[in-house]
Design a protein around this motif. Structure first.
Motif, PDB file in Angstrom:
ATOM      1  N   PRO A 222       0.909  -0.828   0.047  1.00 12.61           N
ATOM      2  CA  PRO A 222      -0.111  -0.281  -0.076  1.00 12.61           C
ATOM      3  C   PRO A 222       1.037   1.365  -0.161  1.00 12.61           C
ATOM      4  CG  PRO A 222      -0.045  -1.262   1.825  1.00 12.61           C
ATOM      5  CD  PRO A 222       1.009  -1.853   1.481  1.00 12.61           C
ATOM      6  N   GLY A 223      -0.138   2.440  -0.239  1.00 13.38           N
ATOM      7  CA  GLY A 223       0.531   3.962  -0.378  1.00 13.38           C
ATOM      8  C   GLY A 223      -0.236   4.337  -1.685  1.00 13.38           C
ATOM      9  N   PRO A 224       0.255   5.717  -1.249  1.00 13.03           N
ATOM     10  CA  PRO A 224      -0.140   6.376  -1.834  1.00 13.03           C
ATOM     11  C   PRO A 224      -1.248   6.217  -3.596  1.00 13.03           C
ATOM     12  CG  PRO A 224       1.802   7.427  -1.255  1.00 13.03           C
ATOM     13  CD  PRO A 224       1.574   6.407  -1.235  1.00 13.03           C
ATOM     14  N   GLY A 225      -2.410   6.526  -3.685  1.00 15.46           N
ATOM     15  CA  GLY A 225      -2.438   5.870  -4.430  1.00 15.46           C
ATOM     16  C   GLY A 225      -3.810   6.910  -5.201  1.00 15.46           C
ATOM     17  N   GLY A 226      -3.872   6.725  -7.148  1.00 16.38           N
ATOM     18  CA  GLY A 226      -4.584   7.238  -7.748  1.00 16.38           C
ATOM     19  C   GLY A 226      -5.292   6.971  -8.513  1.00 16.38           C
ATOM     20  N   TRP A 227      -6.376   6.642  -8.948  1.00 13.72           N
ATOM     21  CA  TRP A 227      -7.371   6.580  -9.972  1.00 13.72           C
ATOM     22  C   TRP A 227      -7.463   7.722 -11.385  1.00 13.72           C
ATOM     23  CZ3 TRP A 227     -12.058   8.943 -10.779  1.00 13.72           C
ATOM     24  CH2 TRP A 227     -12.744   9.834 -10.016  1.00 13.72           C
ATOM     25  N   GLY A 228      -8.123   6.942 -12.596  1.00 12.60           N
ATOM     26  CA  GLY A 228      -8.419   7.841 -13.688  1.00 12.60           C
ATOM     27  C   GLY A 228      -9.732   7.048 -14.023  1.00 12.60           C
ATOM     28  N   ALA A 229     -10.730   8.360 -15.060  1.00  9.15           N
ATOM     29  CA  ALA A 229     -11.518   7.212 -15.497  1.00  9.15           C
ATOM     30  C   ALA A 229     -11.453   8.618 -16.505  1.00  9.15           C
ATOM     31  CB  ALA A 229     -12.949   7.607 -15.183  1.00  9.15           C
ATOM     32  N   ILE A 230     -12.175   7.863 -18.346  1.00  9.80           N
ATOM     33  CA  ILE A 230     -12.684   8.907 -19.455  1.00  9.80           C
ATOM     34  C   ILE A 230     -13.751   8.135 -19.534  1.00  9.80           C
ATOM     35  CG2 ILE A 230     -12.147   9.252 -21.445  1.00  9.80           C
ATOM     36  CD1 ILE A 230      -9.404   9.051 -20.623  1.00  9.80           C
ATOM     37  N   LEU A 231     -14.650   8.985 -19.840  1.00  8.58           N
ATOM     38  CA  LEU A 231     -16.085   8.128 -20.252  1.00  8.58           C
ATOM     39  C   LEU A 231     -16.327   8.935 -21.384  1.00  8.58           C
ATOM     40  CD1 LEU A 231     -16.305   9.096 -16.729  1.00  8.58           C
ATOM     41  CD2 LEU A 231     -18.784   9.357 -17.328  1.00  8.58           C
ATOM     42  N   ILE A 232     -16.728   8.220 -22.342  1.00  4.51           N
ATOM     43  CA  ILE A 232     -17.084   8.625 -23.758  1.00  4.51           C
ATOM     44  C   ILE A 232     -18.357   8.822 -24.408  1.00  4.51           C
ATOM     45  CG2 ILE A 232     -16.584   8.705 -26.226  1.00  4.51           C
ATOM     46  CD1 ILE A 232     -13.550   7.818 -24.840  1.00  4.51           C
TER      47      ILE A 232
ATOM     48  N   GLU B  68     -13.038  12.900 -18.205  1.00  2.00           N
ATOM     49  CA  GLU B  68     -11.854  13.121 -17.803  1.00  2.00           C
ATOM     50  C   GLU B  68     -12.575  13.669 -15.831  1.00  2.00           C
ATOM     51  OE1 GLU B  68      -8.410  14.207 -18.709  1.00  2.00           O
ATOM     52  OE2 GLU B  68      -7.949  13.625 -20.458  1.00  2.00           O
ATOM     53  N   LEU B  69     -11.645  11.623 -15.294  1.00  2.00           N
ATOM     54  CA  LEU B  69     -12.054  12.432 -14.278  1.00  2.00           C
ATOM     55  C   LEU B  69     -10.894  11.901 -13.113  1.00  2.00           C
ATOM     56  CD1 LEU B  69     -15.753  10.318 -13.816  1.00  2.00           C
ATOM     57  CD2 LEU B  69     -14.945  13.254 -13.310  1.00  2.00           C
ATOM     58  N   SER B  70     -10.536  12.365 -12.102  1.00  4.15           N
ATOM     59  CA  SER B  70      -8.968  11.656 -11.200  1.00  4.15           C
ATOM     60  C   SER B  70      -9.223  11.744 -10.141  1.00  4.15           C
ATOM     61  CB  SER B  70      -8.208  11.512 -12.394  1.00  4.15           C
ATOM     62  OG  SER B  70      -7.901  13.280 -11.636  1.00  4.15           O
ATOM     63  N   GLY B  71      -8.715  10.721  -8.647  1.00 10.53           N
ATOM     64  CA  GLY B  71      -9.077  11.343  -8.282  1.00 10.53           C
ATOM     65  C   GLY B  71      -7.879  10.757  -6.910  1.00 10.53           C
TER      66      GLY B  71
ATOM     67  N   ASN C  19      -2.822   1.853 -26.229  1.00  5.44           N
ATOM     68  CA  ASN C  19      -4.139   1.647 -26.152  1.00  5.44           C
ATOM     69  C   ASN C  19      -4.046   3.556 -25.437  1.00  5.44           C
ATOM     70  OD1 ASN C  19      -6.299   2.992 -24.905  1.00  5.44           O
ATOM     71  ND2 ASN C  19      -7.066   1.188 -25.454  1.00  5.44           N
ATOM     72  N   ALA C  20      -4.355   4.243 -26.349  1.00  8.55           N
ATOM     73  CA  ALA C  20      -4.292   5.748 -25.978  1.00  8.55           C
ATOM     74  C   ALA C  20      -5.206   6.295 -24.904  1.00  8.55           C
ATOM     75  CB  ALA C  20      -4.394   6.604 -27.484  1.00  8.55           C
ATOM     76  N   LYS C  21      -5.790   5.587 -24.764  1.00  3.86           N
ATOM     77  CA  LYS C  21      -7.271   6.331 -23.949  1.00  3.86           C
ATOM     78  C   LYS C  21      -6.690   5.327 -22.858  1.00  3.86           C
ATOM     79  CE  LYS C  21     -10.501   7.762 -26.310  1.00  3.86           C
ATOM     80  NZ  LYS C  21      -9.826   8.724 -27.328  1.00  3.86           N
ATOM     81  N   ASN C  22      -6.043   4.444 -22.282  1.00  5.37           N
ATOM     82  CA  ASN C  22      -5.500   3.552 -21.289  1.00  5.37           C
ATOM     83  C   ASN C  22      -4.984   3.769 -20.820  1.00  5.37           C
ATOM     84  OD1 ASN C  22      -3.933   1.031 -20.376  1.00  5.37           O
ATOM     85  ND2 ASN C  22      -5.426   1.496 -19.188  1.00  5.37           N
ATOM     86  N   ASN C  23      -3.970   4.518 -21.364  1.00  8.09           N
ATOM     87  CA  ASN C  23      -2.633   5.616 -21.204  1.00  8.09           C
ATOM     88  C   ASN C  23      -2.388   6.621 -20.891  1.00  8.09           C
ATOM     89  OD1 ASN C  23      -0.865   3.426 -22.260  1.00  8.09           O
ATOM     90  ND2 ASN C  23      -0.321   4.843 -24.081  1.00  8.09           N
ATOM     91  N   ARG C  24      -3.981   7.289 -20.851  1.00  9.31           N
ATOM     92  CA  ARG C  24      -4.207   8.731 -20.856  1.00  9.31           C
ATOM     93  C   ARG C  24      -4.450   8.488 -19.117  1.00  9.31           C
ATOM     94  NH1 ARG C  24      -3.499  13.665 -19.747  1.00  9.31           N
ATOM     95  NH2 ARG C  24      -4.931  15.037 -19.480  1.00  9.31           N
ATOM     96  N   CYS C  25      -5.726   7.179 -19.158  1.00  8.20           N
ATOM     97  CA  CYS C  25      -6.053   7.021 -17.430  1.00  8.20           C
ATOM     98  C   CYS C  25      -5.177   6.777 -16.504  1.00  8.20           C
ATOM     99  CB  CYS C  25      -6.991   5.958 -17.106  1.00  8.20           C
ATOM    100  SG  CYS C  25      -8.599   6.174 -18.357  1.00  8.20           S
ATOM    101  N   ASP C  26      -3.800   6.248 -16.897  1.00  9.60           N
ATOM    102  CA  ASP C  26      -3.187   5.830 -16.373  1.00  9.60           C
ATOM    103  C   ASP C  26      -2.253   6.844 -16.113  1.00  9.60           C
ATOM    104  OD1 ASP C  26      -0.489   4.417 -15.189  1.00  9.60           O
ATOM    105  OD2 ASP C  26       0.593   4.755 -16.601  1.00  9.60           O
TER     106      ASP C  26
END
Length: 145
Positions: A16-26, A33-36, A127-134
């Motif tokens: 564990p450690g600091p974490g983030g998430w990303g999402a792109i809705l089309i 784009e969302l992130s947290g 995958n550009a969208k997956n890379n963007r979410c990362d």
């Protein structure tokens, strides 16, 4: 029923450690784009938060195609792990409690009003969208550290 594509990813600095998430809705060619961020979490929890937060952003029932590089999240639905866990009182085949049960339950509840399919994509690839979410997930971490 409206059709939405959702790309998601999670990241963790340490596990564990600091974490983030990303999402792109089309939706109809428009991307949102969302992130947290969470200060102390795991990579798997962040992989689950992307779809949860994306679903929370939807205003009505939709037909959704989720794209994720997380075998953990994708296989839970495509290989029916979720149904097996529910039938086994949230225990794995090894009779251990399912990890991240709180997030799985939240995700399952949010999915009830949608028709969702899951597609596993190769992570950190072409995958550009997956890379963007990362990048969204990693940037969420970087901006908080």
């Amino acid at each position: 029923m409206d059709k939405v594509e959702i790309y998601t990813d999670g990241a963790c600095s340490g596990n564990p450690g600091p974490g983030g998430w990303g999402a792109i809705l089309i939706y109809k060619g428009v991307e949102k784009e969302l992130s947290g961020y969470e200060s102390h979490t795991t990579n798997n929890r962040m992989e689950l938060m992307g779809p949860i937060k994306a679903l929370e952003a939807l205003k009505r029932s939709c037909e959704i195609v989720f794209y994720t590089d997380s075998a953990y999240v994708c296989k839970a639905f495509t290989d029916n792990w979720v149904k097996k866990w529910q039938m086994n009182n949230w225990q794995t085949s090894k009779k251990l409690p399912v990890e991240n049960q709180d997030l799985w339950m939240a995700l399952i509840d949010l999915l009830k009003s949608h028709n969702a399919t899951w597609v596993k994509v190769k992570g950190h690839s072409d995958n550009a969208k997956n890379n963007r979410c990362d990048l969204l997930a990693r940037t969420a971490i970087k901006n908080r550290m």
